[in-house]
Write an enzyme that holds these catalytic residues in place. Structure first.
Site, PDB file in Angstrom:
ATOM      1  N   SER A   1     -22.829  -7.772 -10.798  1.00  0.00           N
ATOM      2  CA  SER A   1     -22.396  -8.171 -12.132  1.00  0.00           C
ATOM      3  C   SER A   1     -22.628  -9.659 -12.240  1.00  0.00           C
ATOM      4  O   SER A   1     -22.819 -10.349 -11.217  1.00  0.00           O
ATOM      5  CB  SER A   1     -20.900  -7.857 -12.290  1.00  0.00           C
TER       6      SER A   1
ATOM      7  N   TYR B   1     -11.729  -8.462  -9.193  1.00  0.00           N
ATOM      8  CA  TYR B   1     -13.020  -7.876  -9.570  1.00  0.00           C
ATOM      9  C   TYR B   1     -14.160  -8.810  -9.177  1.00  0.00           C
ATOM     10  O   TYR B   1     -15.166  -8.365  -8.610  1.00  0.00           O
ATOM     11  CB  TYR B   1     -13.046  -7.618 -11.073  1.00  0.00           C
TER      12      TYR B   1
END
Length: 264
Positions: free
Chosen positions: A158, A171
């Site tokens: 990501s 995360y």
């Protein structure tokens, strides 16, 4: 307002010879980027095995793959379970005899909150799927690819694997782990004919994005291209990285973000 690029709502048909007779495995293939990539593998001529935890969505993905004329197999699997990951890879080999391409895409996110308010349980849950799950998938995929002497793996990180942003420390940590695993493993297996890369999607129109509770027009405004990306745009990049067209690329990441990283 939902901002889209109409031309990319449906994946353009890729070269049917690009992955002809290859076997591709996709985790997290029941929706979003995973579903789009499973379909793209089918369009590129591969036999597709994909996994996820939701059977209804798995059947929907399978129907889309079969529309391309490709063979496919859905295996219900949780990547945080070593036994289930091992069984997934073994089922792939038992069905199709080999494993040429793997897209490790299964991941979760949780609602944002400052680190001091995040629970240990939330941290462990994110790491179990996003980091440990990736480790397990690569472990068993690599065993088969070593036996073959070839293979290509693409991992979903990501922009959060490259930069930080508020309220997502756990995360972000898990996606940085994806980048570390990708780079280190690429170095370890380059001499064995196995290529390992990552994609780092930015703002992509998926269920995960919808869960952030922020308007898509607001999110699009932060992207230099001024629109939200589509899962198919990530899918096409993954197919490329798994193909012979990327035969000299390993240990790298491909930013699919409409220029978003350049704004930081």
């Amino acid at each position: 307002m939902r901002i889209r690029c109409p031309r990319l709502l449906r994946l353009e048909k890729v070269d049917i010879m690009m992955l002809k007779d290859k076997v591709a495995l996709v985790t997290g293939g029941t929706s979003g980027i995973g579903r789009a990539t499973a379909v793209a593998f089918g369009q590129a001529g591969a036999k597709v095995v994909f996994s996820g935890r939701r059977e209804t969505e798995g059947e929907e993905t399978a129907a889309l793959i079969r529309e391309t004329g490709a063979e496919c197999l859905f295996v219900r699997s949780d990547v945080s379970s070593e036994a289930e990951v091992q069984a997934l890879v073994e089922k792939t080999i038992a069905t199709y005899g080999r494993l040429d391409c793997a897209f490790n895409n299964a991941a979760i996110d949780l609602p944002p909150k400052p680190l001091h308010k995040q629970s240990v349980e939330d941290f462990d849950k994110l790491m179990a799927i996003n980091a440990r799950g990736l480790f397990l998938c690569m472990k068993y995929e690599l065993q088969q690819m070593l036996n073959q002497g070839s293979g290509a793996i693409v991992n979903t990180s990501s922009l959060g694997g490259l930069i930080g942003y508020p309220g997502s420390a756990s995360y972000i940590a898990s996606k940085h782990a994806v980048m570390g695993l990708t780079r280190a493993a690429a170095f370890d297996y380059a001499k064995q004919g196995i290529r390992i890369n990552a994609v780092t999607p930015g703002t992509i129109d998926t269920q995960m994005l919808a869960g952030y509770g922020v308007g898509l027009d607001v999110l699009a405004a932060a992207v230099p291209m001024e629109r939200i990306g589509q899962p198919t745009e990530v899918a096409q990049a993954v197919v490329f990285l798994c193909s012979d067209a990327a035969s000299y690329i390993t240990g790298k990441h491909l930013e699919i973000d409409g220029g978003r990283i350049t704004a930081n």
